[in-house]
Design a protein around this motif. Sequence first.
Motif, short mmCIF file in Angstrom:
data_model
loop_
_atom_site.label_atom_id
_atom_site.label_comp_id
_atom_site.label_asym_id
_atom_site.label_seq_id
_atom_site.Cartn_x
_atom_site.Cartn_y
_atom_site.Cartn_z
N ARG A 206 -24.03 68.45 38.29
CA ARG A 206 -23.31 67.34 38.92
C ARG A 206 -22.71 66.44 37.84
O ARG A 206 -23.37 66.10 36.87
CB ARG A 206 -24.27 66.52 39.77
N TRP A 207 -21.47 66.09 38.06
CA TRP A 207 -20.84 65.02 37.29
C TRP A 207 -20.73 63.89 38.30
O TRP A 207 -19.87 63.93 39.18
CB TRP A 207 -19.49 65.44 36.75
N PRO A 208 -21.64 62.91 38.25
CA PRO A 208 -21.70 61.88 39.29
C PRO A 208 -20.34 61.22 39.56
O PRO A 208 -19.64 60.80 38.64
CB PRO A 208 -22.71 60.88 38.74
N GLY A 209 -20.00 61.18 40.83
CA GLY A 209 -18.74 60.58 41.25
C GLY A 209 -17.54 61.49 41.08
O GLY A 209 -16.43 61.14 41.48
N ARG A 210 -17.75 62.67 40.48
CA ARG A 210 -16.64 63.60 40.26
C ARG A 210 -16.84 64.89 41.06
O ARG A 210 -16.13 65.13 42.00
CB ARG A 210 -16.49 63.93 38.76
N TRP A 211 -17.82 65.75 40.63
CA TRP A 211 -18.02 66.98 41.38
C TRP A 211 -19.40 67.57 41.17
O TRP A 211 -20.13 67.22 40.25
CB TRP A 211 -16.97 68.03 41.06
N PHE A 212 -19.70 68.49 42.10
CA PHE A 212 -20.87 69.36 42.00
C PHE A 212 -20.36 70.74 41.59
O PHE A 212 -19.25 71.12 41.93
CB PHE A 212 -21.57 69.52 43.36
N GLU A 213 -21.24 71.47 40.89
CA GLU A 213 -20.89 72.83 40.53
C GLU A 213 -22.15 73.69 40.60
O GLU A 213 -23.20 73.31 40.10
CB GLU A 213 -20.30 72.86 39.12
N ALA A 214 -22.04 74.83 41.26
CA ALA A 214 -23.14 75.79 41.35
C ALA A 214 -22.79 76.99 40.50
O ALA A 214 -21.70 77.57 40.65
CB ALA A 214 -23.37 76.21 42.80
N GLU A 215 -23.69 77.35 39.60
CA GLU A 215 -23.49 78.47 38.68
C GLU A 215 -24.53 79.55 38.99
O GLU A 215 -25.73 79.26 39.01
CB GLU A 215 -23.66 77.97 37.25
N HIS A 216 -24.08 80.77 39.25
CA HIS A 216 -25.01 81.86 39.54
C HIS A 216 -26.02 81.93 38.40
O HIS A 216 -25.64 81.92 37.23
CB HIS A 216 -24.25 83.17 39.70
#
Length: 178
Positions: A64-74
């Motif tokens: 997570r980059w707070p206030g920007r985005w979430f990212e899920a990495e296998h």
Amino acid sequence: MILGPPEQLDSATLAFCATISPETPVYVPVRPASAARPAYCFDNSVVYAEANGGEAVYGWAIWRWPGRWFEAEHHAVWRSPAGDLLDVTPQTGEPARVLFLPDPSAPYDPSTFRRNIMAADGHEALVREYIALVAKRGAITSLYWEPGMDVLPLFSPEDQQRIAPIDARMAEILAQIA
């Protein structure tokens, strides 16, 4: 850019995770194995299990980059014979823990490339544009992926021309939102 494990399991983090897997996300300590290589979590977890018992567990590392985005990495972690989870792979930024989302529907298959999954953390238009550009770039670059490939090959001149403005706009957006 400050992308790391979410600090807490808040409603936004849980909502993002629910779009990927019905499993419950869990914080897993990171203690890299001595021979583990960065970015080789699947191999690292299997080798560690062979040496120590237990098994590799597949799912997603949640960033997570707070206030920007979430990212899920296998991702894969090791489950000990006692059932404890441990991330044996060195992580960028050396976090003490990762947020791991188990996903039995996403086992490692070397013939299948699973792209990272992104979602905005908020409603900022530039962030949404950036995520759309990541997807557009990925649609081009994934055509070059082959099983066992560590790095992408050189892109064709036509695809280099398609990628260049995407990269330029992504850099502009990052400069504006950082």
